[in-house]
Write a protein that holds these residues in place. Structure first.
Motif, PDB file in Angstrom:
ATOM      1  N   GLY A 157       0.831  -1.203   0.000  1.00  0.00           N
ATOM      2  CA  GLY A 157       0.000   0.000   0.000  1.00  0.00           C
ATOM      3  C   GLY A 157       0.862   1.248   0.000  1.00  0.00           C
ATOM      4  N   ILE A 158       0.258   2.361  -0.339  1.00  0.00           N
ATOM      5  CA  ILE A 158       0.967   3.638  -0.360  1.00  0.00           C
ATOM      6  C   ILE A 158       1.292   4.027   1.081  1.00  0.00           C
ATOM      7  N   PRO A 159       2.542   4.448   1.359  1.00  0.00           N
ATOM      8  CA  PRO A 159       2.896   4.817   2.724  1.00  0.00           C
ATOM      9  C   PRO A 159       2.139   6.056   3.192  1.00  0.00           C
ATOM     10  N   MET A 160       1.818   6.080   4.486  1.00  0.00           N
ATOM     11  CA  MET A 160       1.131   7.248   5.070  1.00  0.00           C
ATOM     12  C   MET A 160       2.074   8.449   5.122  1.00  0.00           C
ATOM     13  N   LYS A 178      12.041   5.715   6.844  1.00  0.00           N
ATOM     14  CA  LYS A 178      11.540   4.588   7.648  1.00  0.00           C
ATOM     15  C   LYS A 178      10.225   4.050   7.081  1.00  0.00           C
ATOM     16  N   ALA A 179       9.295   4.941   6.724  1.00  0.00           N
ATOM     17  CA  ALA A 179       7.997   4.514   6.185  1.00  0.00           C
ATOM     18  C   ALA A 179       8.172   3.833   4.830  1.00  0.00           C
ATOM     19  N   LEU A 180       9.043   4.373   3.971  1.00  0.00           N
ATOM     20  CA  LEU A 180       9.284   3.756   2.665  1.00  0.00           C
ATOM     21  C   LEU A 180       9.948   2.391   2.840  1.00  0.00           C
ATOM     22  N   LYS A 201       9.653   0.364   5.359  1.00  0.00           N
ATOM     23  CA  LYS A 201       8.637  -0.559   5.875  1.00  0.00           C
ATOM     24  C   LYS A 201       7.774  -1.124   4.745  1.00  0.00           C
ATOM     25  N   LYS A 202       7.514  -0.324   3.713  1.00  0.00           N
ATOM     26  CA  LYS A 202       6.720  -0.751   2.554  1.00  0.00           C
ATOM     27  C   LYS A 202       7.581  -1.403   1.478  1.00  0.00           C
ATOM     28  N   ARG A 203       8.882  -1.556   1.749  1.00  0.00           N
ATOM     29  CA  ARG A 203       9.847  -2.143   0.816  1.00  0.00           C
ATOM     30  C   ARG A 203       9.994  -1.292  -0.444  1.00  0.00           C
ATOM     31  N   ALA A 204       9.692   0.007  -0.332  1.00  0.00           N
ATOM     32  CA  ALA A 204       9.815   0.937  -1.451  1.00  0.00           C
ATOM     33  C   ALA A 204      11.280   1.323  -1.634  1.00  0.00           C
ATOM     34  N   ILE A 205      11.660   1.684  -2.856  1.00  0.00           N
ATOM     35  CA  ILE A 205      13.018   2.105  -3.182  1.00  0.00           C
ATOM     36  C   ILE A 205      12.966   3.579  -3.575  1.00  0.00           C
ATOM     37  N   PRO A 206      13.539   4.489  -2.769  1.00  0.00           N
ATOM     38  CA  PRO A 206      13.538   5.905  -3.145  1.00  0.00           C
ATOM     39  C   PRO A 206      14.356   6.138  -4.419  1.00  0.00           C
TER      40      PRO A 206
END
Length: 79
Positions: free
Chosen positions: A32-35, A40-42, A44-49
């Protein structure tokens, strides 16, 4: 994309999208899209900046494929 394996190392690719809000990042398809848009939030969502210079002119988020082994993102496009 016809191949679901990395053209560099042959490992499976992870499907997702490129997103932009408070920074550019790759988001896996099942997350899901991070709040919040903090590291840290990215994480947790396994997102890659992604670098802030990445610009996407459309409101549709482009489909992308990630190889965590090679640290490469593959973005198919149409002419």
């Amino acid at each position: 994309m016809t191949s679901q394996t990395c053209p560099y190392c042959g490992k499976p690719l992870e499907a997702g999208t490129l997103r932009s809000r408070g920074g550019n990042y790759y988001l896996p398809a099942n997350e899901g899209i991070p709040m919040l848009y903090t590291k840290k939030a990215l994480r947790k969502k396994r997102a890659i900046p992604l670098p802030p210079t990445a610009i996407f002119p459309t409101l549709q988020w482009p489909q992308a494929y990630l190889c965590r082994q090679c640290k490469k993102i593959i973005i198919p496009y149409e002419d």
